[in-house]
Write an enzyme that holds these catalytic residues in place. Sequence first.
Site, PDB file in Angstrom:
ATOM      1  N   GLU A  48     -50.095 -50.124 -75.174  1.00 26.94           N
ATOM      2  CA  GLU A  48     -49.109 -49.050 -75.317  1.00 26.94           C
ATOM      3  C   GLU A  48     -49.842 -47.763 -74.973  1.00 26.94           C
ATOM      4  O   GLU A  48     -50.658 -47.273 -75.751  1.00 26.94           O
ATOM      5  CB  GLU A  48     -48.567 -49.034 -76.748  1.00 26.94           C
ATOM      6  N   CYS A  73     -46.583 -40.096 -77.550  1.00 29.87           N
ATOM      7  CA  CYS A  73     -46.519 -40.659 -76.199  1.00 29.87           C
ATOM      8  C   CYS A  73     -45.091 -40.729 -75.674  1.00 29.87           C
ATOM      9  O   CYS A  73     -44.872 -40.827 -74.472  1.00 29.87           O
ATOM     10  CB  CYS A  73     -47.155 -42.041 -76.171  1.00 29.87           C
TER      11      CYS A  73
HETATM   12  N1  LIG Z   1     -49.708 -43.741 -75.766  1.00 29.58           N
HETATM   13  C1  LIG Z   1     -50.055 -43.296 -76.951  1.00 29.58           C
HETATM   14  O1  LIG Z   1     -49.456 -43.626 -77.971  1.00 29.58           O
HETATM   15  C2  LIG Z   1     -51.225 -42.423 -77.080  1.00 29.58           C
HETATM   16  C3  LIG Z   1     -51.742 -41.826 -75.971  1.00 29.58           C
HETATM   17  N2  LIG Z   1     -52.865 -41.057 -76.101  1.00 29.58           N
HETATM   18  C4  LIG Z   1     -53.420 -40.477 -74.907  1.00 29.58           C
HETATM   19  O2  LIG Z   1     -54.851 -40.557 -74.980  1.00 29.58           O
HETATM   20  C5  LIG Z   1     -55.376 -39.246 -74.847  1.00 29.58           C
HETATM   21  C6  LIG Z   1     -56.627 -39.053 -75.661  1.00 29.58           C
HETATM   22  O3  LIG Z   1     -56.327 -39.409 -77.024  1.00 29.58           O
HETATM   23  P1  LIG Z   1     -57.297 -40.370 -77.723  1.00 29.58           P
HETATM   24  O4  LIG Z   1     -56.972 -40.725 -79.118  1.00 29.58           O
HETATM   25  O5  LIG Z   1     -58.682 -39.825 -77.464  1.00 29.58           O
HETATM   26  O6  LIG Z   1     -57.012 -41.692 -76.894  1.00 29.58           O
HETATM   27  P2  LIG Z   1     -58.110 -42.705 -76.478  1.00 29.58           P
HETATM   28  O7  LIG Z   1     -57.465 -43.654 -75.584  1.00 29.58           O
HETATM   29  O8  LIG Z   1     -59.341 -42.019 -76.024  1.00 29.58           O
HETATM   30  O9  LIG Z   1     -58.463 -43.435 -77.896  1.00 29.58           O
HETATM   31  C7  LIG Z   1     -57.545 -44.321 -78.479  1.00 29.58           C
HETATM   32  C8  LIG Z   1     -58.353 -45.349 -79.284  1.00 29.58           C
HETATM   33  O10 LIG Z   1     -59.234 -46.016 -78.396  1.00 29.58           O
HETATM   34  C9  LIG Z   1     -60.585 -45.902 -78.857  1.00 29.58           C
HETATM   35  N3  LIG Z   1     -61.471 -45.913 -77.709  1.00 29.58           N
HETATM   36  C10 LIG Z   1     -61.737 -44.903 -76.860  1.00 29.58           C
HETATM   37  N4  LIG Z   1     -62.586 -45.326 -75.897  1.00 29.58           N
HETATM   38  C11 LIG Z   1     -62.851 -46.638 -76.171  1.00 29.58           C
HETATM   39  C12 LIG Z   1     -63.660 -47.646 -75.571  1.00 29.58           C
HETATM   40  N5  LIG Z   1     -64.394 -47.392 -74.473  1.00 29.58           N
HETATM   41  N6  LIG Z   1     -63.704 -48.881 -76.129  1.00 29.58           N
HETATM   42  C13 LIG Z   1     -62.987 -49.149 -77.235  1.00 29.58           C
HETATM   43  N7  LIG Z   1     -62.200 -48.252 -77.854  1.00 29.58           N
HETATM   44  C14 LIG Z   1     -62.143 -47.007 -77.322  1.00 29.58           C
HETATM   45  C15 LIG Z   1     -60.585 -44.622 -79.645  1.00 29.58           C
HETATM   46  O11 LIG Z   1     -61.672 -44.610 -80.566  1.00 29.58           O
HETATM   47  C16 LIG Z   1     -59.245 -44.718 -80.346  1.00 29.58           C
HETATM   48  O12 LIG Z   1     -59.355 -45.584 -81.455  1.00 29.58           O
HETATM   49  C17 LIG Z   1     -54.266 -38.337 -75.331  1.00 29.58           C
HETATM   50  O13 LIG Z   1     -54.434 -37.057 -74.773  1.00 29.58           O
HETATM   51  C18 LIG Z   1     -53.029 -39.048 -74.794  1.00 29.58           C
HETATM   52  O14 LIG Z   1     -52.896 -38.750 -73.421  1.00 29.58           O
HETATM   53  C19 LIG Z   1     -53.510 -40.874 -77.294  1.00 29.58           C
HETATM   54  C20 LIG Z   1     -52.963 -41.436 -78.433  1.00 29.58           C
HETATM   55  C21 LIG Z   1     -51.758 -42.225 -78.413  1.00 29.58           C
HETATM   56  O1  LIG Z   2     -48.116 -43.304 -80.019  1.00 25.25           O
HETATM   57  C1  LIG Z   2     -47.075 -42.725 -80.182  1.00 25.25           C
HETATM   58  O2  LIG Z   2     -46.836 -41.601 -79.755  1.00 25.25           O
HETATM   59  C2  LIG Z   2     -46.043 -43.464 -80.973  1.00 25.25           C
HETATM   60  O3  LIG Z   2     -45.894 -44.730 -80.392  1.00 25.25           O
HETATM   61  C3  LIG Z   2     -44.771 -42.716 -81.010  1.00 25.25           C
HETATM   62  S1  LIG Z   2     -43.646 -43.380 -82.107  1.00 25.25           S
HETATM   63  O4  LIG Z   2     -43.596 -44.859 -81.961  1.00 25.25           O
HETATM   64  O5  LIG Z   2     -44.059 -43.032 -83.479  1.00 25.25           O
HETATM   65  O6  LIG Z   2     -42.400 -42.746 -81.710  1.00 25.25           O
END
Ligand SMILES: NC(=O)C1=CN([C@@H]2O[C@H](COP(=O)(O)OP(=O)(O)OC[C@H]3O[C@@H](n4cnc5c(N)ncnc54)[C@H](O)[C@@H]3O)[C@@H](O)[C@H]2O)C=CC1
Ligand SMILES: O=C(O)[C@H](O)CS(=O)(=O)O
Length: 481
Positions: free
Chosen positions: A253, A287
């Site tokens: 996701e 997201c």
């Molecule tokens: N689609 C979504 O729900 C989300 C999207 N994001 C996106 O990610 C960007 C950065 O946010 P972050 O929390 O820093 O996301 P990220 O993708 O860097 O981290 C998410 C998780 O992955 C882990 N992680 C990071 N690099 C890893 C690796 N090489 N191996 C294993 N685990 C790893 C982090 O410790 C955290 O637990 C945000 O600006 C946004 O664009 C962030 C959070 C949620």
């Molecule tokens: O990572 C997120 O932004 C969440 O999936 C959004 S929600 O499910 O809480 O709407």
Amino acid sequence: MMLETLSIFKNKCLINGQWLSHASLVDVTNPADGSLLTHVPFMGAAETTLAIDAAQQALGSWKLLSSATRADILLKWHDLIVKNVHDLAKIMTLEQGKPLHEAQGEVLYAASYIKWYAEEARRVYGDIIPSDDATKKIHVSKEPVGVCVAITPWNFPAAMITRKVAPALAAGCTIIVKPALETPLTAFALIGLAQDAGVPNGVINVLSGDARKIGVQMTASPLVRKLSFTGSTAVGAQLMAACAPSIKKLSLELGGNAPFIICEDADLQLAATELIKSKFRNAGQTCVCANRIYVHQNVYDTFAQIFLEKVAQLKVGNGLEPSTDIGPLIDEKATRKVIEHINDALSKGASIAIGGEVLELGENWFAPTVLLNVTQNMLCTKEETFGPLAPLIPFSTIADVIAMANDTQFGLAAYLFSENHRTIERISSQLEVGMVGVNTGIISTAVAPFGGIKTSGMGREGGRIGLDEYLETKYVCYDMR
Ligand SMILES: NC(=O)C1=CN([C@@H]2O[C@H](COP(=O)(O)OP(=O)(O)OC[C@H]3O[C@@H](n4cnc5c(N)ncnc54)[C@H](O)[C@@H]3O)[C@@H](O)[C@H]2O)C=CC1
Ligand SMILES: O=C(O)[C@H](O)CS(=O)(=O)O
């Protein structure tokens, strides 16, 4: 706020039923003021291996329990979370920053996934298929995938965990959770309540620590049969590649870039109200939030006026204050990204209608901002801003807005406001996304399949099909001669 006074507070990792510290510790700070909340273990490869072994050891007995027994334990967990909603929300607001009322909402949303999968656990049906060969009987059953790992983000530190752990346990799997280092305390408290609910040792393990080293162990281990990840597309792609040699089952996701389309016939007051909810929930660090707002040119000025009046009423403040609508961003890096998108848009002809500045509250505090006269060549229409920025883009025809909405590598969520069912059908059927909100800005619920396409990921979380992510299909052919 003395965290230690909260009975559910923990700052250790759980491996095989033991809460463990570590020689290396890392700070957990409050994004509102940078103050130190506590330290948590900075674990690595060795502890990850211990956790995987514990999950493997626990798998045999956990999956042999009846689904009704697993469901009962999940329901007890659900009830404990609801009972402790206020303390869980305080922990979340302190480590993540979101307003307390949003944190309470997220805790209950997180609990709803546990209740939903406790109910689904009892309906993992198989098939008996009439064979073409009268001497054969064909049985099809669903079996738990096995040991799973979950890597979760900081933005929804409760829901992103239960959205993975609940279906995993319901299916009969065991799991190791690695939360974001920014928000480990919510994970520890949640999983502590799972232990109190009777989840046996080793069934759920939680590790804070070196993401890369933990990730390498998780993706390399042949004992791990499934990875579920929520976070950035970049990291998701890395993890997907790392899982390839052992052909692990994947749920990803990832990032989003949601278009929010307001047609000429839309209810503009409704659209403005729903855009406030979608855009500024969690300060835009979501997201599925509206990332770019397309408004028909004939209603652009009228809508902008209505929306700006609502944005002007939003209160930015500390999440612990009841009057706060928008808290701080997670860190200064997040603020820099918002500024980068604003500066890029201004350099290409956009203008700021409201906001546009870091607030005196601190470097993580950014004013809710609306940009006018935005065009499709600006960064804020191409990248996920992940902040309180609402770029308004005029459009003229339905064909044009569909083309602009789909002009992205992402495909998670989209929103559409119109009072005409033919317009709604025409646009929603052509949007290249996993989820569409029609005349609403909030679509997330445990009963529906949440997920995206293209670089927004694969698999679904929630709904009936969310359980399939943690199940394998087995076909048995009996020769009856
Ligand atoms: N689609 C979504 O729900 C989300 C999207 N994001 C996106 O990610 C960007 C950065 O946010 P972050 O929390 O820093 O996301 P990220 O993708 O860097 O981290 C998410 C998780 O992955 C882990 N992680 C990071 N690099 C890893 C690796 N090489 N191996 C294993 N685990 C790893 C982090 O410790 C955290 O637990 C945000 O600006 C946004 O664009 C962030 C959070 C949620
Ligand atoms: O990572 C997120 O932004 C969440 O999936 C959004 S929600 O499910 O809480 O709407």
